[in-house]
Write a protein that holds these residues in place. Structure first.
Motif, PDB file in Angstrom:
ATOM      1  N   VAL A   1       0.836  -1.200   0.000  1.00 53.97           N
ATOM      2  CA  VAL A   1       0.000   0.000   0.000  1.00 53.97           C
ATOM      3  C   VAL A   1       0.875   1.256   0.000  1.00 53.97           C
ATOM      4  N   THR A   2       1.870   1.292   0.873  1.00 55.08           N
ATOM      5  CA  THR A   2       2.773   2.448   0.951  1.00 55.08           C
ATOM      6  C   THR A   2       3.502   2.670  -0.363  1.00 55.08           C
ATOM      7  N   THR A   3       3.998   1.606  -0.972  1.00 57.85           N
ATOM      8  CA  THR A   3       4.699   1.719  -2.253  1.00 57.85           C
ATOM      9  C   THR A   3       3.779   2.277  -3.327  1.00 57.85           C
ATOM     10  N   TRP A   4       2.526   1.811  -3.365  1.00 59.71           N
ATOM     11  CA  TRP A   4       1.582   2.302  -4.369  1.00 59.71           C
ATOM     12  C   TRP A   4       1.289   3.786  -4.156  1.00 59.71           C
ATOM     13  N   ILE A   5       1.058   4.182  -2.907  1.00 59.99           N
ATOM     14  CA  ILE A   5       0.763   5.591  -2.622  1.00 59.99           C
ATOM     15  C   ILE A   5       1.946   6.474  -3.029  1.00 59.99           C
ATOM     16  N   ARG A   6       3.144   6.078  -2.662  1.00 67.59           N
ATOM     17  CA  ARG A   6       4.338   6.870  -3.022  1.00 67.59           C
ATOM     18  C   ARG A   6       4.569   6.908  -4.523  1.00 67.59           C
ATOM     19  N   GLY A   7       4.191   5.849  -5.217  1.00 72.86           N
ATOM     20  CA  GLY A   7       4.374   5.785  -6.662  1.00 72.86           C
ATOM     21  C   GLY A   7       3.287   6.480  -7.455  1.00 72.86           C
ATOM     22  N   ASN A   8       2.277   6.992  -6.782  1.00 70.78           N
ATOM     23  CA  ASN A   8       1.154   7.663  -7.441  1.00 70.78           C
ATOM     24  C   ASN A   8       0.875   9.015  -6.799  1.00 70.78           C
ATOM     25  N   PRO A   9       1.824   9.943  -6.936  1.00 72.41           N
ATOM     26  CA  PRO A   9       1.637  11.247  -6.288  1.00 72.41           C
ATOM     27  C   PRO A   9       0.504  12.071  -6.888  1.00 72.41           C
ATOM     28  N   GLN A  10      -0.060  11.633  -7.997  1.00 72.87           N
ATOM     29  CA  GLN A  10      -1.155  12.360  -8.646  1.00 72.87           C
ATOM     30  C   GLN A  10      -2.506  12.033  -8.025  1.00 72.87           C
ATOM     31  N   VAL A  11      -2.524  11.189  -6.977  1.00 76.15           N
ATOM     32  CA  VAL A  11      -3.795  10.861  -6.336  1.00 76.15           C
ATOM     33  C   VAL A  11      -3.804  11.311  -4.881  1.00 76.15           C
ATOM     34  N   ASP A  12      -5.004  11.617  -4.415  1.00 76.20           N
ATOM     35  CA  ASP A  12      -5.236  11.994  -3.019  1.00 76.20           C
ATOM     36  C   ASP A  12      -6.178  10.947  -2.435  1.00 76.20           C
ATOM     37  N   VAL A  13      -5.679  10.152  -1.488  1.00 73.35           N
ATOM     38  CA  VAL A  13      -6.503   9.130  -0.865  1.00 73.35           C
ATOM     39  C   VAL A  13      -7.530   9.823   0.036  1.00 73.35           C
ATOM     40  N   VAL A  14      -8.806   9.566  -0.234  1.00 72.03           N
ATOM     41  CA  VAL A  14      -9.882  10.247   0.504  1.00 72.03           C
ATOM     42  C   VAL A  14     -10.682   9.308   1.393  1.00 72.03           C
ATOM     43  N   GLY A  15     -10.381   8.022   1.336  1.00 67.38           N
ATOM     44  CA  GLY A  15     -11.085   7.072   2.182  1.00 67.38           C
ATOM     45  C   GLY A  15     -10.440   5.702   2.104  1.00 67.38           C
ATOM     46  N   LYS A  16     -10.799   4.849   3.048  1.00 62.12           N
ATOM     47  CA  LYS A  16     -10.255   3.495   3.056  1.00 62.12           C
ATOM     48  C   LYS A  16     -11.243   2.552   3.712  1.00 62.12           C
ATOM     49  N   ALA A  17     -11.115   1.277   3.369  1.00 60.72           N
ATOM     50  CA  ALA A  17     -11.898   0.223   4.011  1.00 60.72           C
ATOM     51  C   ALA A  17     -10.965  -0.963   4.210  1.00 60.72           C
ATOM     52  N   VAL A  18     -11.045  -1.580   5.355  1.00 67.37           N
ATOM     53  CA  VAL A  18     -10.229  -2.752   5.670  1.00 67.37           C
ATOM     54  C   VAL A  18     -11.171  -3.894   5.999  1.00 67.37           C
ATOM     55  N   ARG A  19     -10.949  -5.041   5.358  1.00 68.11           N
ATOM     56  CA  ARG A  19     -11.822  -6.190   5.565  1.00 68.11           C
ATOM     57  C   ARG A  19     -10.997  -7.453   5.755  1.00 68.11           C
ATOM     58  N   GLN A  20     -11.544  -8.366   6.539  1.00 66.42           N
ATOM     59  CA  GLN A  20     -10.946  -9.687   6.695  1.00 66.42           C
ATOM     60  C   GLN A  20     -12.050 -10.709   6.526  1.00 66.42           C
TER      61      GLN A  20
END
Length: 65
Positions: free
Chosen positions: A24-43
């Motif tokens: 997740v961290t690698t993807w966020i750092r590799g996509n500086p053109q996006v702003d994460v505005v929400g998240k969901a975690v499921r198991q």
């Protein structure tokens, strides 16, 4: 929540589940053109398998000229 895209990370094997945060961290750092505005975690689990999922909701940032 206003968003323009969704990115899903899913892991079922133990080593993948341990490393999912790094993915997740690698993807966020590799996509500086996006702003994460929400998240969901499921198991989810059954008798043999455990699945861990992280869903990121994001919006594209305006491109600078």
């Amino acid at each position: 929540m206003d968003y323009t895209g969704v990115k899903v990370f899913c892991a079922t094997k133990a080593k993948e589940r341990e490393a999912i945060g790094d993915f997740v961290t690698t993807w966020i750092r590799g996509n500086p053109q996006v702003d994460v505005v929400g998240k969901a975690v499921r198991q989810s689990s059954d008798a043999e398998f455990h699945c861990f999922t992280i869903v990121l909701f994001y919006r594209e940032l305006a491109q600078r000229a």
